[in-house]
Write an enzyme that holds these catalytic residues in place. Structure first.
Site, PDB file in Angstrom:
ATOM      1  N   HIS A  17     -82.456 -45.567 -52.698  1.00 23.46           N
ATOM      2  CA  HIS A  17     -82.026 -46.547 -51.431  1.00 23.46           C
ATOM      3  C   HIS A  17     -82.777 -47.742 -51.607  1.00 23.46           C
ATOM      4  CE1 HIS A  17     -81.268 -46.926 -46.899  1.00 23.46           C
ATOM      5  NE2 HIS A  17     -81.371 -48.053 -47.389  1.00 23.46           N
ATOM      6  N   HIS A  19     -81.509 -51.978 -51.771  1.00 24.30           N
ATOM      7  CA  HIS A  19     -80.693 -52.916 -51.887  1.00 24.30           C
ATOM      8  C   HIS A  19     -81.274 -54.286 -52.532  1.00 24.30           C
ATOM      9  CE1 HIS A  19     -78.684 -51.505 -48.132  1.00 24.30           C
ATOM     10  NE2 HIS A  19     -79.883 -50.783 -47.891  1.00 24.30           N
ATOM     11  N   HIS A 197     -75.010 -45.369 -45.079  1.00 26.25           N
ATOM     12  CA  HIS A 197     -75.949 -45.640 -43.873  1.00 26.25           C
ATOM     13  C   HIS A 197     -75.545 -44.943 -42.923  1.00 26.25           C
ATOM     14  CE1 HIS A 197     -77.571 -48.431 -46.916  1.00 26.25           C
ATOM     15  NE2 HIS A 197     -78.689 -48.864 -46.105  1.00 26.25           N
ATOM     16  N   GLU A 200     -79.597 -44.256 -38.606  1.00 23.27           N
ATOM     17  CA  GLU A 200     -80.666 -45.113 -38.811  1.00 23.27           C
ATOM     18  C   GLU A 200     -80.964 -45.719 -37.532  1.00 23.27           C
ATOM     19  OE1 GLU A 200     -80.118 -49.093 -41.029  1.00 23.27           O
ATOM     20  OE2 GLU A 200     -82.248 -49.456 -41.065  1.00 23.27           O
ATOM     21  N   ASP A 278     -85.834 -49.543 -49.760  1.00 20.07           N
ATOM     22  CA  ASP A 278     -84.790 -50.183 -48.792  1.00 20.07           C
ATOM     23  C   ASP A 278     -84.836 -51.719 -49.261  1.00 20.07           C
ATOM     24  OD1 ASP A 278     -82.715 -50.319 -47.102  1.00 20.07           O
ATOM     25  OD2 ASP A 278     -84.048 -50.043 -45.081  1.00 20.07           O
ATOM     26  N   ASP A 279     -85.647 -52.657 -48.536  1.00 15.60           N
ATOM     27  CA  ASP A 279     -85.561 -53.997 -48.775  1.00 15.60           C
ATOM     28  C   ASP A 279     -86.763 -54.277 -49.046  1.00 15.60           C
ATOM     29  OD1 ASP A 279     -82.568 -54.417 -48.075  1.00 15.60           O
ATOM     30  OD2 ASP A 279     -83.459 -53.482 -46.619  1.00 15.60           O
TER      31      ASP A 279
HETATM   32  N1  ADE Z   1     -78.810 -53.631 -45.823  1.00 14.97           N
HETATM   33  C1  ADE Z   1     -79.961 -53.801 -46.179  1.00 14.97           C
HETATM   34  N2  ADE Z   1     -80.851 -53.186 -45.636  1.00 14.97           N
HETATM   35  C2  ADE Z   1     -80.262 -52.275 -44.829  1.00 14.97           C
HETATM   36  C3  ADE Z   1     -80.582 -51.369 -43.734  1.00 14.97           C
HETATM   37  N3  ADE Z   1     -81.783 -51.059 -43.826  1.00 14.97           N
HETATM   38  N4  ADE Z   1     -79.594 -50.908 -42.885  1.00 14.97           N
HETATM   39  C4  ADE Z   1     -78.377 -51.328 -43.192  1.00 14.97           C
HETATM   40  N5  ADE Z   1     -77.838 -52.470 -43.856  1.00 14.97           N
HETATM   41  C5  ADE Z   1     -78.735 -52.878 -44.542  1.00 14.97           C
HETATM   42 ZN    ZN Z   2     -80.748 -49.652 -46.546  1.00 17.77          ZN
END
Ligand code: ADE
Ligand code: ZN
Length: 337
Positions: A17, A19, A197, A200, A278-279
């Protein structure tokens, strides 16, 4: 480093996971802005980092889409992905399944081919130079229309050999998986796998829809599943992996603090939970940092860390043989005194 920290740093991991646009560190953002002569609203690396105070998913997404505007040329997408691979390699990531958001770029007039060619070239270099394998997952932006997703899939089909799966990301609440039933059906007919996703910020119902309507093989985040015991039974019975992102969940206030995160409960419920970043440029850590933060706050055992690492390969889209090779590597690593 104490022994558990060393164990976390060294254990072979897959990241499921991630991005790629979320790996854009402020330093690279400024370098690309200069190269492409794109003016930035925030004027220094420090100012950018200070702006990374989020109170929910949307407040993060607004700033994340703004940052992605510096990505213009094929080389920019290469540089972005290569920077990720170098960092992941240092944390013993052996395999990565990477999300990209083509609509974030095609909506700005960047060709789909520019995006995917840069990413693909970095993936080939990661395999040959770092021995890190990877796969690509095309995510549809759920705040855009279902028709836009269909057009994006059409643009992607000439590059199908480079794409393993489709996914669904961006603003969750108000955009249930069922909105994208048609495009996921078409992707499935094209032989692509599916993830989404769900759970969340959105309710457990969205996880049910992702499973029943989109036919996902994994649920991204999925942490709200514990609100529905029937859903937990289903996820456990079908061994559906959850790609959990601890630091992201704290930054976006899904949980108030790491001590309240439910990762340990997910493991205790026999779910195939994995740990991911994630990011990472926005949430303060790459995958090993996520393992470490969760371990410390939740007092995860060495066995639980090993289970999470094993789950990351079990939950991957690698072939049985490749998966076994990595799992054997983990067994050898764990057997070391
Ligand atoms: N795009 C990038 N990170 C995300 C996340 N945690 N949830 C939904 N969309 C995303
Ligand atoms: Zn994500």
């Amino acid at each position: 480093m104490n022994s558990l920290e060393t164990f976390i740093a060294g254990i072979p991991k897959a990241e499921l996971h991630l991005h790629i646009e979320g790996t854009l560190e402020p330093e690279l953002m400024f370098a690309l802005a200069q190269r492409n002569r794109i003016p930035l609203r925030l004027k220094s690396v420090e100012e950018v980092r200070r702006a990374y105070q989020f109170h929910n998913l949307q407040s993060f997404l607004d700033i994340y889409y703004e940052g992605a505007a510096v990505l213009i040329q094929e080389q920019d997408f290469y540089d972005l992905a290569w920077a990720y691979f170098e960092r992941a390699y240092k944390q013993n990531v052996r395999h990565a399944e990477i999300f990209f958001d083509p609509q974030t770029h095609t909506e700005r007039g960047i060709a789909f081919e520019t995006v995917i060619a840069g990413l693909q070239r970095a993936m080939e270099d990661a395999a040959s130079k770092l021995n890190v394998s990877s796969k690509l997952i095309l995510c549809f932006l759920r705040h855009l229309s279902a028709e836009s997703a269909v057009r994006t899939l059409e643009e992607a089909l000439p590059f199908k050999k480079w794409i393993t799966a489709v996914g669904l990301d961006s603003s969750e609440v108000g955009h249930p998986p069922s909105k994208f039933a048609r495009v996921f059906e078409s992707a499935r007919q094209e032989g692509l796998l599916a993830v989404a996703h769900a759970g969340e910020e959105g309710p457990p119902d969205y996880i049910w829809e992702a499973l029943d309507i989109l036919k996902v093989k994994r649920v991204d985040h999925g942490v709200r599943c514990l609100e529905d015991s029937r859903l937990v039974q289903r996820l456990a019975r079908e061994k559906i992996p959850l790609t959990v992102c601890p630091l992201s969940n704290i930054k976006l206030r899904v949980f108030e603090k790491m001590e309240h995160h439910n990762l340990k409960m997910l493991l205790e419920a026999e779910l195939t939970a994995t740990v991911n970043s994630d990011d990472p440029a926005y949430f303060g850590g790459y995958v090993a940092d996520n393992f470490l933060a969760a371990q410390k706050a939740l007092d995860l055992s060495r066995d639980q860390i090993a289970t999470l690492a094993r789950n990351s390969f079990e939950g991957s889209f690698l072939s049985g043989e490749e998966r076994k090779r990595y799992l054997d590597e983990i067994s050898r690593y764990c057997a070391k005194p």
